[in-house]
Motif scaffolding. Structure first.
Motif, PDB file in Angstrom:
ATOM      1  N   ILE A  88     -10.946 -39.451  16.549  1.00  0.00           N
ATOM      2  CA  ILE A  88     -11.669 -37.961  16.288  1.00  0.00           C
ATOM      3  C   ILE A  88     -11.609 -37.298  17.528  1.00  0.00           C
ATOM      4  N   PRO A  89     -10.907 -36.041  17.495  1.00  0.00           N
ATOM      5  CA  PRO A  89     -10.894 -35.261  18.721  1.00  0.00           C
ATOM      6  C   PRO A  89     -12.290 -34.423  18.975  1.00  0.00           C
ATOM      7  N   ALA A  90     -12.394 -34.550  20.273  1.00  0.00           N
ATOM      8  CA  ALA A  90     -13.871 -33.711  20.796  1.00  0.00           C
ATOM      9  C   ALA A  90     -13.688 -32.248  19.895  1.00  0.00           C
ATOM     10  N   ASP A  91     -12.637 -31.428  19.956  1.00  0.00           N
ATOM     11  CA  ASP A  91     -12.865 -30.212  19.252  1.00  0.00           C
ATOM     12  C   ASP A  91     -13.163 -30.104  17.906  1.00  0.00           C
ATOM     13  N   LEU A  92     -12.826 -31.207  17.185  1.00  0.00           N
ATOM     14  CA  LEU A  92     -13.173 -31.220  15.868  1.00  0.00           C
ATOM     15  C   LEU A  92     -14.776 -31.571  15.377  1.00  0.00           C
ATOM     16  N   VAL A  93     -15.192 -32.059  16.258  1.00  0.00           N
ATOM     17  CA  VAL A  93     -16.780 -32.440  16.391  1.00  0.00           C
ATOM     18  C   VAL A  93     -17.383 -31.254  16.556  1.00  0.00           C
ATOM     19  N   THR A  94     -16.844 -30.324  17.707  1.00  0.00           N
ATOM     20  CA  THR A  94     -17.657 -28.950  17.770  1.00  0.00           C
ATOM     21  C   THR A  94     -17.511 -27.944  16.678  1.00  0.00           C
ATOM     22  N   GLN A  95     -16.507 -28.234  15.741  1.00  0.00           N
ATOM     23  CA  GLN A  95     -16.067 -27.498  14.654  1.00  0.00           C
ATOM     24  C   GLN A  95     -16.735 -27.807  13.376  1.00  0.00           C
ATOM     25  N   THR A  96     -17.206 -29.050  13.410  1.00  0.00           N
ATOM     26  CA  THR A  96     -17.885 -29.368  12.232  1.00  0.00           C
ATOM     27  C   THR A  96     -19.360 -30.061  12.197  1.00  0.00           C
ATOM     28  N   ILE A  97     -19.807 -30.329  13.522  1.00  0.00           N
ATOM     29  CA  ILE A  97     -21.162 -30.735  13.423  1.00  0.00           C
ATOM     30  C   ILE A  97     -21.898 -29.717  14.098  1.00  0.00           C
ATOM     31  N   ARG A  98     -23.217 -29.210  13.336  1.00  0.00           N
ATOM     32  CA  ARG A  98     -24.064 -28.268  13.692  1.00  0.00           C
ATOM     33  C   ARG A  98     -25.077 -28.868  14.543  1.00  0.00           C
ATOM     34  N   THR A  99     -25.704 -30.013  13.782  1.00  0.00           N
ATOM     35  CA  THR A  99     -26.700 -30.733  14.503  1.00  0.00           C
ATOM     36  C   THR A  99     -26.723 -32.259  14.369  1.00  0.00           C
ATOM     37  N   ILE A 100     -27.085 -32.790  15.448  1.00  0.00           N
ATOM     38  CA  ILE A 100     -27.072 -34.225  15.430  1.00  0.00           C
ATOM     39  C   ILE A 100     -28.272 -34.974  15.982  1.00  0.00           C
ATOM     40  N   GLU A 101     -28.912 -35.891  15.428  1.00  0.00           N
ATOM     41  CA  GLU A 101     -29.981 -36.648  15.878  1.00  0.00           C
ATOM     42  C   GLU A 101     -29.898 -37.916  15.607  1.00  0.00           C
ATOM     43  N   VAL A 102     -29.784 -38.847  16.602  1.00  0.00           N
ATOM     44  CA  VAL A 102     -29.606 -40.318  16.369  1.00  0.00           C
ATOM     45  C   VAL A 102     -30.793 -41.021  17.073  1.00  0.00           C
ATOM     46  N   LEU A 103     -31.763 -41.767  16.286  1.00  0.00           N
ATOM     47  CA  LEU A 103     -32.678 -42.565  16.717  1.00  0.00           C
ATOM     48  C   LEU A 103     -32.251 -43.891  16.802  1.00  0.00           C
ATOM     49  N   GLY A 104     -31.735 -44.519  17.700  1.00  0.00           N
ATOM     50  CA  GLY A 104     -31.104 -45.799  17.758  1.00  0.00           C
ATOM     51  C   GLY A 104     -29.883 -45.886  18.709  1.00  0.00           C
ATOM     52  N   THR A 105     -28.735 -45.928  18.114  1.00  0.00           N
ATOM     53  CA  THR A 105     -27.520 -46.082  19.127  1.00  0.00           C
ATOM     54  C   THR A 105     -26.505 -45.198  18.539  1.00  0.00           C
ATOM     55  N   LEU A 106     -25.782 -44.590  19.530  1.00  0.00           N
ATOM     56  CA  LEU A 106     -24.476 -43.681  18.976  1.00  0.00           C
ATOM     57  C   LEU A 106     -23.294 -44.283  19.633  1.00  0.00           C
ATOM     58  N   GLN A 107     -22.342 -44.549  19.018  1.00  0.00           N
ATOM     59  CA  GLN A 107     -21.149 -45.105  19.297  1.00  0.00           C
ATOM     60  C   GLN A 107     -19.874 -44.152  19.220  1.00  0.00           C
ATOM     61  N   ALA A 108     -19.342 -43.562  20.333  1.00  0.00           N
ATOM     62  CA  ALA A 108     -18.229 -42.719  20.253  1.00  0.00           C
ATOM     63  C   ALA A 108     -17.421 -42.638  21.720  1.00  0.00           C
ATOM     64  N   ASP A 109     -16.195 -42.381  21.660  1.00  0.00           N
ATOM     65  CA  ASP A 109     -15.461 -42.124  22.900  1.00  0.00           C
ATOM     66  C   ASP A 109     -16.277 -41.031  23.817  1.00  0.00           C
ATOM     67  N   ALA A 110     -16.109 -41.126  24.907  1.00  0.00           N
ATOM     68  CA  ALA A 110     -16.878 -40.262  25.968  1.00  0.00           C
ATOM     69  C   ALA A 110     -16.458 -38.816  25.680  1.00  0.00           C
ATOM     70  N   GLY A 111     -15.541 -38.463  25.190  1.00  0.00           N
ATOM     71  CA  GLY A 111     -15.159 -36.800  24.844  1.00  0.00           C
ATOM     72  C   GLY A 111     -16.131 -36.432  23.552  1.00  0.00           C
ATOM     73  N   VAL A 112     -16.064 -37.476  22.763  1.00  0.00           N
ATOM     74  CA  VAL A 112     -16.704 -36.978  21.445  1.00  0.00           C
ATOM     75  C   VAL A 112     -18.433 -36.856  21.613  1.00  0.00           C
ATOM     76  N   LYS A 113     -18.883 -38.018  22.627  1.00  0.00           N
ATOM     77  CA  LYS A 113     -20.093 -38.091  23.110  1.00  0.00           C
ATOM     78  C   LYS A 113     -20.693 -36.710  23.740  1.00  0.00           C
ATOM     79  N   SER A 114     -19.608 -36.057  24.502  1.00  0.00           N
ATOM     80  CA  SER A 114     -19.839 -35.136  25.269  1.00  0.00           C
ATOM     81  C   SER A 114     -19.856 -33.689  24.614  1.00  0.00           C
ATOM     82  N   ALA A 115     -19.063 -33.681  23.435  1.00  0.00           N
ATOM     83  CA  ALA A 115     -19.183 -32.616  22.589  1.00  0.00           C
ATOM     84  C   ALA A 115     -20.424 -32.777  21.568  1.00  0.00           C
TER      85      ALA A 115
END
Length: 140
Positions: free
Chosen positions: A103-130
């Motif tokens: 998943i490219p980071a720019d696609l994340v910013t185009q498709t995810i309005r909000t995210i809330e993770v109570l626990g663990t988030l696993q993603a590449d650094a660029g995606v986490k930053s986005a």
């Protein structure tokens, strides 16, 4: 070749806690007397008991806030489908949210309005930053 520890698997995350010497000694005594297999066994059991104790109090929040419990995999195809349909995703997870490596980071910013993770988030650094831009602001 060493085999992986059965207590640590892909669906667990290691945490660190500080305990007083007396509490630690009491845990060791319970382990020595055979009540628990290990310190970790006692701590996991105690945590689960507390979580179960509060289940009915937090259940309405889980439903109201539309949380997914457990594992939520986010795939490239899912996000591409959202983009094609001009839709945005509000993602709330209690457990593990895992984003596919392709998943490219720019696609994340185009498709995810909000995210809330109570626990663990696993993603590449660029995606986490986005995803940081998609997190609810504290205090609002």
């Amino acid at each position: 070749m060493a085999s992986p520890s059965p207590a640590r698997s892909a669906d667990t995350e290691k945490i660190t806690i500080n305990l007083g010497f007396v509490d630690l000694g009491r845990i060791d005594l319970l382990v020595r007397e055979g009540f628990y297999a290990s310190r970790s066994d006692l701590i996991r059991t105690a945590i689960r008991a507390q979580l179960d104790r509060h289940d009915t109090a937090v259940a309405p929040t889980i439903i109201r806030d539309d949380f997914v419990m457990g594992l939520r995999d986010v795939t490239l195809a899912e996000l591409q489908g959202l983009k094609a349909a001009n839709q945005m995703l509000d993602l709330r997870v209690i457990g593990l949210a895992r984003f596919a490596r392709d998943i490219p980071a720019d696609l994340v910013t185009q498709t995810i309005r909000t995210i809330e993770v109570l626990g663990t988030l696993q993603a590449d650094a660029g995606v986490k930053s986005a995803l940081d831009a998609c997190r609810p602001k504290k205090g609002l």
